[in-house]
Design a protein around this motif. Structure first.
Motif, PDB file in Angstrom:
ATOM      1  N   ILE A  84       0.818  -1.211   0.000  1.00 40.57           N
ATOM      2  CA  ILE A  84       0.000   0.000   0.000  1.00 40.57           C
ATOM      3  C   ILE A  84       0.854   1.264   0.000  1.00 40.57           C
ATOM      4  CG2 ILE A  84      -0.233   0.113   2.512  1.00 40.57           C
ATOM      5  CD1 ILE A  84      -2.937   0.980  -0.119  1.00 40.57           C
ATOM      6  N   LYS A  85       2.023   1.219   0.608  1.00 36.61           N
ATOM      7  CA  LYS A  85       2.882   2.400   0.644  1.00 36.61           C
ATOM      8  C   LYS A  85       3.258   2.841  -0.765  1.00 36.61           C
ATOM      9  CE  LYS A  85       7.260   4.196   2.454  1.00 36.61           C
ATOM     10  NZ  LYS A  85       7.718   4.686   1.138  1.00 36.61           N
ATOM     11  N   ASP A  86       3.655   1.889  -1.612  1.00 38.19           N
ATOM     12  CA  ASP A  86       4.040   2.237  -2.982  1.00 38.19           C
ATOM     13  C   ASP A  86       2.848   2.790  -3.765  1.00 38.19           C
ATOM     14  OD1 ASP A  86       6.601   1.445  -2.467  1.00 38.19           O
ATOM     15  OD2 ASP A  86       6.415  -0.515  -3.437  1.00 38.19           O
ATOM     16  N   LEU A  87       1.680   2.211  -3.539  1.00 38.09           N
ATOM     17  CA  LEU A  87       0.489   2.685  -4.247  1.00 38.09           C
ATOM     18  C   LEU A  87       0.136   4.112  -3.827  1.00 38.09           C
ATOM     19  CD1 LEU A  87      -1.893   2.156  -6.145  1.00 38.09           C
ATOM     20  CD2 LEU A  87      -3.132   1.184  -4.196  1.00 38.09           C
ATOM     21  N   LEU A  88       0.121   4.363  -2.521  1.00 30.70           N
ATOM     22  CA  LEU A  88      -0.208   5.711  -2.047  1.00 30.70           C
ATOM     23  C   LEU A  88       0.859   6.720  -2.460  1.00 30.70           C
ATOM     24  CD1 LEU A  88      -1.709   5.119   1.515  1.00 30.70           C
ATOM     25  CD2 LEU A  88      -2.860   5.267  -0.691  1.00 30.70           C
ATOM     26  N   ASP A  89       2.120   6.300  -2.432  1.00 31.90           N
ATOM     27  CA  ASP A  89       3.189   7.199  -2.887  1.00 31.90           C
ATOM     28  C   ASP A  89       2.991   7.580  -4.349  1.00 31.90           C
ATOM     29  OD1 ASP A  89       4.484   7.389  -0.482  1.00 31.90           O
ATOM     30  OD2 ASP A  89       5.971   5.834  -0.923  1.00 31.90           O
ATOM     31  N   CYS A  90       2.515   6.635  -5.142  1.00 29.39           N
ATOM     32  CA  CYS A  90       2.238   6.912  -6.554  1.00 29.39           C
ATOM     33  C   CYS A  90       1.161   7.986  -6.676  1.00 29.39           C
ATOM     34  CB  CYS A  90       1.800   5.629  -7.253  1.00 29.39           C
ATOM     35  SG  CYS A  90       1.236   5.867  -8.953  1.00 29.39           S
ATOM     36  N   TYR A  91       0.077   7.838  -5.915  1.00 28.97           N
ATOM     37  CA  TYR A  91      -1.005   8.826  -5.955  1.00 28.97           C
ATOM     38  C   TYR A  91      -0.524  10.199  -5.475  1.00 28.97           C
ATOM     39  CZ  TYR A  91      -4.237   4.823  -6.349  1.00 28.97           C
ATOM     40  OH  TYR A  91      -4.905   3.693  -6.756  1.00 28.97           O
ATOM     41  N   LEU A  92       0.193  10.200  -4.360  1.00 24.58           N
ATOM     42  CA  LEU A  92       0.600  11.468  -3.752  1.00 24.58           C
ATOM     43  C   LEU A  92       1.668  12.176  -4.576  1.00 24.58           C
ATOM     44  CD1 LEU A  92       0.711  10.269  -0.036  1.00 24.58           C
ATOM     45  CD2 LEU A  92      -1.085  11.587  -1.151  1.00 24.58           C
ATOM     46  N   SER A  93       2.605  11.413  -5.138  1.00 23.07           N
ATOM     47  CA  SER A  93       3.665  12.039  -5.935  1.00 23.07           C
ATOM     48  C   SER A  93       3.092  12.653  -7.203  1.00 23.07           C
ATOM     49  CB  SER A  93       4.751  11.020  -6.283  1.00 23.07           C
ATOM     50  OG  SER A  93       4.224   9.974  -7.081  1.00 23.07           O
ATOM     51  N   GLN A  94       2.089  12.012  -7.781  1.00 24.01           N
ATOM     52  CA  GLN A  94       1.458  12.566  -8.977  1.00 24.01           C
ATOM     53  C   GLN A  94       0.777  13.890  -8.652  1.00 24.01           C
ATOM     54  OE1 GLN A  94       1.699  11.427 -12.041  1.00 24.01           O
ATOM     55  NE2 GLN A  94       0.433  13.048 -12.906  1.00 24.01           N
ATOM     56  N   THR A  95       0.162  13.961  -7.484  1.00 21.66           N
ATOM     57  CA  THR A  95      -0.495  15.196  -7.059  1.00 21.66           C
ATOM     58  C   THR A  95       0.520  16.308  -6.881  1.00 21.66           C
ATOM     59  OG1 THR A  95      -2.101  13.839  -5.885  1.00 21.66           O
ATOM     60  CG2 THR A  95      -2.089  16.177  -5.379  1.00 21.66           C
ATOM     61  N   LYS A  96       1.670  15.994  -6.280  1.00 20.64           N
ATOM     62  CA  LYS A  96       2.712  16.999  -6.082  1.00 20.64           C
ATOM     63  C   LYS A  96       3.252  17.503  -7.416  1.00 20.64           C
ATOM     64  CE  LYS A  96       4.207  15.268  -1.577  1.00 20.64           C
ATOM     65  NZ  LYS A  96       5.276  14.595  -0.819  1.00 20.64           N
ATOM     66  N   GLU A  97       3.405  16.590  -8.375  1.00 19.86           N
ATOM     67  CA  GLU A  97       3.903  17.000  -9.696  1.00 19.86           C
ATOM     68  C   GLU A  97       2.929  17.961 -10.367  1.00 19.86           C
ATOM     69  OE1 GLU A  97       4.753  13.574 -12.034  1.00 19.86           O
ATOM     70  OE2 GLU A  97       6.110  12.713 -10.540  1.00 19.86           O
ATOM     71  N   LEU A  98       1.632  17.680 -10.244  1.00 20.68           N
ATOM     72  CA  LEU A  98       0.633  18.574 -10.826  1.00 20.68           C
ATOM     73  C   LEU A  98       0.670  19.935 -10.164  1.00 20.68           C
ATOM     74  CD1 LEU A  98      -2.376  16.114 -11.150  1.00 20.68           C
ATOM     75  CD2 LEU A  98      -1.010  17.053 -13.006  1.00 20.68           C
ATOM     76  N   SER A  99       0.892  19.931  -8.843  1.00 23.30           N
ATOM     77  CA  SER A  99       0.978  21.193  -8.109  1.00 23.30           C
ATOM     78  C   SER A  99       2.173  22.007  -8.572  1.00 23.30           C
ATOM     79  CB  SER A  99       1.080  20.912  -6.608  1.00 23.30           C
ATOM     80  OG  SER A  99       1.264  22.105  -5.893  1.00 23.30           O
ATOM     81  N   MET A 100       3.305  21.339  -8.810  1.00 15.78           N
ATOM     82  CA  MET A 100       4.510  22.044  -9.250  1.00 15.78           C
ATOM     83  C   MET A 100       4.323  22.646 -10.639  1.00 15.78           C
ATOM     84  SD  MET A 100       6.706  21.900  -6.804  1.00 15.78           S
ATOM     85  CE  MET A 100       8.264  22.268  -7.595  1.00 15.78           C
ATOM     86  N   THR A 101       3.653  21.903 -11.535  1.00 11.31           N
ATOM     87  CA  THR A 101       3.478  22.408 -12.896  1.00 11.31           C
ATOM     88  C   THR A 101       2.471  23.540 -12.959  1.00 11.31           C
ATOM     89  OG1 THR A 101       1.798  20.716 -13.333  1.00 11.31           O
ATOM     90  CG2 THR A 101       4.068  20.200 -13.951  1.00 11.31           C
ATOM     91  N   SER A 102       1.647  23.692 -11.899  1.00 11.25           N
ATOM     92  CA  SER A 102       0.658  24.776 -11.898  1.00 11.25           C
ATOM     93  C   SER A 102       1.233  26.080 -11.387  1.00 11.25           C
ATOM     94  CB  SER A 102      -0.549  24.379 -11.031  1.00 11.25           C
ATOM     95  OG  SER A 102      -0.201  24.350  -9.662  1.00 11.25           O
TER      96      SER A 102
END
Length: 490
Positions: A471-489
């Protein structure tokens, strides 16, 4: 910002002011010689006066000058100019102060760059991404300091100055049992965007606490909560200590600092508990109010929330919901168990972001082909193990027919029926759309924008067909994608 004069504008609600206190202390930790002035309203003035890192507190000039808005802008500009501030941070984007600061020609005016009108008066714009569920309100405020630091800043916990007079005032409010054995603060009020747990339930909880533990219960609030509090005191058999409308705001802060735990919605008193590092039981029933942004930050806490049976779009600022789906699933025994659990924990949750995701997120798994059913099965198993809400969605009838014998929560709609997709994602309060195959870009972006109109935030789209094993890897995938979107905005 060393040796500079800094002004912070935070002249709005109690909870918002409290969640800006870490920013004040972070400035002082990183630029010790900076002189910090905070402009607040009369209600929150006593709290900010007790923040050790703040050098001066000014009451909102609106409450000092009773004049027309045009005259007020000029007066505020004159006052700001007299102070000779080098930097002014708009933790609250107040139009009056933004325009006045520009008229006063303050060199560095820092604020959220997403406001198309007010950002014209901001000289250093920080794009605050409110759909980034990896960032709490405290962290969003810290981001205003980014223009002055090359490295991410660690959040410094504020220190409140509690003198002997305040400590004695708090003791005088309590009885001998509370002083000797300890007490729990219950604050039944709730802020905008939330709903309150019924008064009868609070009454039953109070009786459980005071009969099954040695702790006393203290009920706090204001005259606004009189109807709720009257029911609580009528229905309790073991009468709690009634401090409703009997404390000043800094006495309430002192009371919470010495408590064993605070129970209530995500509002001023629970934010006080957060800053004082006291355990919190957060009862925030609605889907709309999420711990990602407003929850207890950096302190022991349990979030009580169960929206499984609610099939309505939740936006409590736009619509006053009369249904009780989100309230009836919160059981007294769950809250009482949480009390016993949290006051005996050294640290819980160990990772608050993972915990908030597990308690408040919903994942829509978008599947448009069955070429890799291992990834699908692995993802579902991990979400089920952690009791994270999920459902499958597809535009292919053949996929639904194939999977319907295994899973019963499958949403099917024609790809071009955007209305149906948007309604499903909005009602389900989707946080993440996990696409196991690459979706049509225009289609998925359209859905995101339309859902945002209903929920005030976009779901995050994660395109990943990996077979996750934990579950850690799965949640990290979700959370890291969110951070990347935040950075590009930005």
């Amino acid at each position: 910002m060393e040796n500079s004069k800094i002004c912070i504008i935070r002249n709005d609600k109690i909870g918002d002011v409290l969640l800006t206190c870490p920013m004040m202390h972070t400035i002082k930790e990183n630029w010790p010689s900076a002189h910090i002035t905070v402009i607040v309203n009369e209600l929150t003035y006593p709290i900010v006066k007790r923040v050790s890192s703040v050098d001066e507190v000014i009451v909102d000039y609106r409450q000092q000058f009773r004049v027309s808005n045009l005259v007020l802008v000029k007066k505020v500009a004159d006052e700001l100019k007299k102070q000779e501030f080098d930097h002014i941070f708009f933790a609250y984007m107040d139009p009056l102060y933004i325009v006045a600061a520009a008229l006063a020609n303050i060199k560095n005016r820092i604020g959220d760059g997403n406001n198309l009108i007010l950002s014209r008066f901001i000289t250093k714009k920080v794009s605050i991404s409110w759909h980034d569920f990896t960032k709490h309100e405290i962290e969003q405020q810290i981001r205003l300091l980014e223009p002055f630091s090359d490295e991410p800043l660690s959040i410094a916990s504020p220190e409140f100055m509690f003198d002997d007079d305040l400590k004695n005032d708090v003791k005088a409010l309590l009885d001998s049992d509370a002083i000797e054995n300890g007490y729990i603060v219950i604050h039944p009020s709730y802020g905008e965007g939330n709903r309150g747990w019924p008064a009868q339930e609070y009454a039953n909880l109070i009786d459980l606490i005071q009969t099954r533990t040695s702790l006393r219960v203290v009920v706090t609030g204001s005259d606004k909560e009189k109807d709720i509090v009257d029911v609580i005191f009528e229905q309790t058999e073991t009468k709690p200590i009634n401090l409703v409308s009997k404390t000043t705001i800094d006495q309430l802060l002192g009371l919470i600092k010495e408590s064993q735990c605070v129970i209530g919605a995500e509002t001023g008193p629970t934010h006080m508990a957060t800053l004082c590092k006291r355990p919190v039981i957060s009862i925030s029933p609605t889907k709309y109010t999420k711990p990602f942004r407003w929850g207890p930050f950096g302190t022991n806490h349990v979030v009580i929330k169960d929206n499984e049976s609610c099939d309505l779009i939740c936006h409590t600022y736009k619509k006053n919901c009369q249904e009780d789906y989100c309230l009836k699933n919160i059981k007294i025994e769950h809250v009482f168990s949480a009390v016993n659990f949290i006051i005996n924990q050294e640290k819980f949750p160990k990772n608050q972001l993972y915990y908030w995701f597990k308690t408040s997120a919903t994942v829509a798994i978008l599947i448009e082909d069955l070429s890799d059913d291992n990834a699908l099965e692995a993802t579902i198993n991990l979400l089920k193990q952690e009791n994270i809400r999920w459902f499958l969605c597809t535009s292919k009838q053949s996929i639904k027919e194939t999977l319907s014998g295994v899973y019963d929560n499958i949403f099917l709609a024609n790809e071009y029926n955007l209305k149906k997709w948007v309604m499903q994602f909005s009602v389900s309060d989707v946080t993440v759309i996990h696409a196991l195959s690459k979706p049509n870009r225009l289609w998925i972006e359209s859905i995101k924008k339309l859902v945002a109109l209903k929920l005030d935030r976009e779901p995050v789209v994660v395109e990943d067909s990996s077979t996750f094993t934990n579950i850690k890897d799965l949640l990290d995938c979700y959370l890291s994608q969110t951070k990347e979107l935040s950075m590009t905005s930005k």
